[in-house]
Write an enzyme that holds these catalytic residues in place. Structure first.
Site, PDB file in Angstrom:
ATOM      1  N   GLY A 128       0.796  -1.222   0.000  1.00  0.00           N
ATOM      2  CA  GLY A 128       0.000   0.000   0.000  1.00  0.00           C
ATOM      3  C   GLY A 128       0.832   1.276   0.000  1.00  0.00           C
ATOM      4  CG  ASP A 254      -6.894  -1.962 -13.808  1.00  0.00           C
ATOM      5  OD1 ASP A 254      -6.723  -2.543 -14.890  1.00  0.00           O
ATOM      6  OD2 ASP A 254      -5.974  -1.757 -13.005  1.00  0.00           O
ATOM      7  CG  ASP A 264      -2.427   3.736 -12.910  1.00  0.00           C
ATOM      8  OD1 ASP A 264      -1.204   3.706 -12.688  1.00  0.00           O
ATOM      9  OD2 ASP A 264      -3.234   3.045 -12.283  1.00  0.00           O
TER      10      ASP A 264
HETATM   11  P1  AMP Z   1      -1.593  -0.399 -11.332  1.00  0.00           P
HETATM   12  O1  AMP Z   1      -0.677  -1.299 -12.056  1.00  0.00           O
HETATM   13  O2  AMP Z   1      -0.907   0.744 -10.692  1.00  0.00           O
HETATM   14  O3  AMP Z   1      -2.757   0.011 -12.143  1.00  0.00           O
HETATM   15  O4  AMP Z   1      -2.175  -1.251 -10.119  1.00  0.00           O
HETATM   16  C1  AMP Z   1      -2.879  -2.456 -10.308  1.00  0.00           C
HETATM   17  C2  AMP Z   1      -3.453  -2.936  -9.005  1.00  0.00           C
HETATM   18  O5  AMP Z   1      -2.405  -3.210  -8.065  1.00  0.00           O
HETATM   19  C3  AMP Z   1      -4.358  -1.941  -8.303  1.00  0.00           C
HETATM   20  O6  AMP Z   1      -5.390  -2.677  -7.692  1.00  0.00           O
HETATM   21  C4  AMP Z   1      -3.453  -1.299  -7.287  1.00  0.00           C
HETATM   22  O7  AMP Z   1      -4.167  -0.769  -6.204  1.00  0.00           O
HETATM   23  C5  AMP Z   1      -2.601  -2.478  -6.867  1.00  0.00           C
HETATM   24  N1  AMP Z   1      -1.297  -2.057  -6.335  1.00  0.00           N
HETATM   25  C6  AMP Z   1      -0.277  -1.506  -7.022  1.00  0.00           C
HETATM   26  N2  AMP Z   1       0.758  -1.251  -6.207  1.00  0.00           N
HETATM   27  C7  AMP Z   1       0.399  -1.634  -4.964  1.00  0.00           C
HETATM   28  C8  AMP Z   1       1.034  -1.614  -3.679  1.00  0.00           C
HETATM   29  N3  AMP Z   1       2.259  -1.141  -3.516  1.00  0.00           N
HETATM   30  N4  AMP Z   1       0.339  -2.090  -2.641  1.00  0.00           N
HETATM   31  C9  AMP Z   1      -0.909  -2.566  -2.784  1.00  0.00           C
HETATM   32  N5  AMP Z   1      -1.548  -2.614  -3.956  1.00  0.00           N
HETATM   33  C10 AMP Z   1      -0.920  -2.162  -5.043  1.00  0.00           C
HETATM   34 MG    MG Z   2      -4.117   1.448 -11.709  1.00  0.00          MG
END
Ligand code: AMP
Ligand code: MG
Length: 495
Positions: A128, A254, A264
């Site tokens: 997180g 997403d 993003d």
């Molecule tokens: P993203 O690739 O940034 O679009 O993220 C894809 C998914 O991974 C989303 O559900 C994010 O909230 C989750 N996510 C990305 N990085 C983290 C992290 N460091 N901790 C928890 N969840 C993450």
């Molecule tokens: Mg994302």
């Protein structure tokens, strides 16, 4: 005293009033030693917030998650999505939380989100948290996009947490305060569609229509009107990306906001030399999200949205599918029109002609063959409007300028069909063709310095990118493509 007791934000949290299975209540982690790295005063003012208070001690506690401001109802939103085409039924805000919604000065509802403030029920294996580099990167690039006139989420603040974040190596942790028209994604609709949760799907549709597309409420089939409105905004958005050489890099469903804002900023990058198949993201081995593929992916993503809306488009499935397919089938034409709307002014054209798409494609072809810099080629055209201009500076961008010379003659013939004084045309073109974009090597350089505790290059780059269409004495170096050995060929998600 009375003033200090006044709420910092006038929150009105409409998403938190939706059925509670659409999100999870969360609370931010308390950063051990918060320090303000960047603060967006102009944006704070647009949001009708008090910049001095927000950038002060009290604000720092809020922006670092240590203190919840009055009226905040922090939630993590549920969503699903197709990642690189693969279906993932549950994603959700894993490292972001929505503090609340405010109405900005224009009366528009905006989300205030903390990104990197700790785990949520959607974090899965993640911590997180966010490393400093990606936080500053999103700050810099999203603000540059806004200055370039591209709809985007915004960056209100970046705060160092004083905590280590462990990835392949150890980094300083940070939190970004992100502002968005909303954080509803195509994947949010998909989440409820696959769960056959019609009630939530209806509530979400209602929410999004009221918030972003109020005119759709009066349509015979509001869900269909919503789909068409999102298609139009996505067409415009991706056309704008194409017009500035932007590669989003991770166009998963997403990561596509239904508001039509860019969201993003993971592995995104701007092209230097033009190449239709350009990819920077280290995880995009197949080139799914290559520059030239972005319109097709937008179309594919919108088809996923259409599917998720089927239950609300018609009661009979067959009829819903037929209607949705007909709507989605119009996207290529919609995109082409949006693309021409972006590209014509870049060439100094104000009226449309039959051959314009071909004229633009011909320029891109010679640019690709000649390895020409995308941004500087378009910017340089303003100097070539007059048939007397010698064109040496622009020609020097091409390894083999003959193709460009031939194109120039064709372009000038086309300009002659729309007479306009040279200086007026050139000035118009400079407003359509930026001089400054966040070049990868400059972004990397600024982030590396910031990791070493030197924020000066980050601040300088941000200041320059705030006025991307204006020549700025002393900033010439930031307009230049990378020299030998400076080129950045890979970008990373940095989650
Ligand atoms: P993203 O690739 O940034 O679009 O993220 C894809 C998914 O991974 C989303 O559900 C994010 O909230 C989750 N996510 C990305 N990085 C983290 C992290 N460091 N901790 C928890 N969840 C993450
Ligand atoms: Mg994302």
């Amino acid at each position: 005293m009375a003033e200090a007791a006044e709420a910092m934000f006038s929150f009105d949290n409409s998403y938190a009033r939706l059925p509670d299975r659409m999100f999870a209540g969360v609370s931010p982690d308390r950063a051990p030693a918060p320090r303000l790295l960047a603060f967006n005063r102009a944006l704070a003012e647009d949001l009708a917030l008090d910049p001095a208070r927000l950038a002060g001690e009290e604000g720092l506690r809020v922006l670092s998650g240590a203190r919840l401001p009055a009226g905040a109802e922090p939630i993590a939103m549920a969503y699903a999505g197709h990642q690189f085409g693969n279906w993932v039924p549950q994603l959700g805000d894993g490292r972001a939380l929505l503090l609340g919604e405010v109405l900005d000065r224009a009366g528009q509802r905006r989300d205030i989100q903390l990104k990197g403030a700790g785990r949520t029920p959607f974090s899965r294996m993640g911590d997180g948290k966010a490393p400093l580099g990606p936080v500053l990167r999103e700050y810099l690039v999203s603000e540059a996009m806004a200055a370039l006139g591209v709809p985007t989420t915004r960056a209100l603040a970046a705060v160092a947490t004083g905590e280590d974040v462990v990835r392949e190596t150890v980094h300083a942790g940070a939190i970004l305060t992100r502002v968005a028209a909303s954080h509803v994604r195509i994947g949010t609709f998909q989440y409820f569609y696959v769960r056959q949760d019609r009630e939530a799907l209806e509530a979400l549709t209602h929410h999004v229509i009221a918030r972003h597309y109020p005119q759709a409420a009066a349509a015979p089939v509001p869900a269909l009107a919503l789909l068409e409105a999102v298609m139009a905004r996505q067409a415009d958005l991706v056309a704008r990306w194409m017009g500035i050489g932007f590669i989003h890099g991770v166009m998963n469903t997403d990561n596509m906001a239904v508001s039509g804002e860019t969201i993003d900023y993971g592995p995104c990058a701007f092209m230097d030399a033009y190449r239709d198949a350009q990819v920077f993201s280290s995880i995009d081995a197949g080139g799914r999200y290559a520059y030239g593929n972005q319109p097709h992916i937008a179309h594919w993503n919108l088809a996923q949205l259409a599917q998720a809306l089927l239950p609300l488009i018609a009661e009979a499935e067959e009829e819903a599918v037929k209607t949705a397919q007909a709507a989605i089938g119009r996207f290529p034409d919609l995109f082409k029109a949006a693309w021409l709307d972006q590209m014509r002014p870049k060439l100094g054209l104000t009226r449309g002609a039959q051959d314009d798409a071909d004229l633009i494609a011909a320029l891109l072809t010679v640019m690709e063959a000649g390895g020409a810099d995308f941004t500087l080629t378009f910017r340089g055209l303003a100097d070539l409007v007059s048939p007397e201009a010698d064109g040496q500076a622009a020609r020097a961008l091409f390894t083999d300028p003959e193709g460009f010379d031939a194109w120039l003659a064709r372009w000038r013939a086309r300009l002659a069909e729309e007479p306009m004084p040279t200086t007026a045309r050139a000035a118009q073109m400079r407003r359509a063709n930026p001089l400054f974009i966040p070049r990868n090597h400059r972004v990397e350089e600024a982030l590396a310095a910031a990791e070493d505790g030197n924020l000066a290059p980050f601040k300088r780059l941000g200041r320059t990118l705030a006025r991307p269409f204006e020549a700025q004495p002393g900033a010439e170096d930031l307009a230049q493509p990378p020299g030998i050995g400076q080129s950045v060929t890979r970008t990373f998600c940095g989650t």
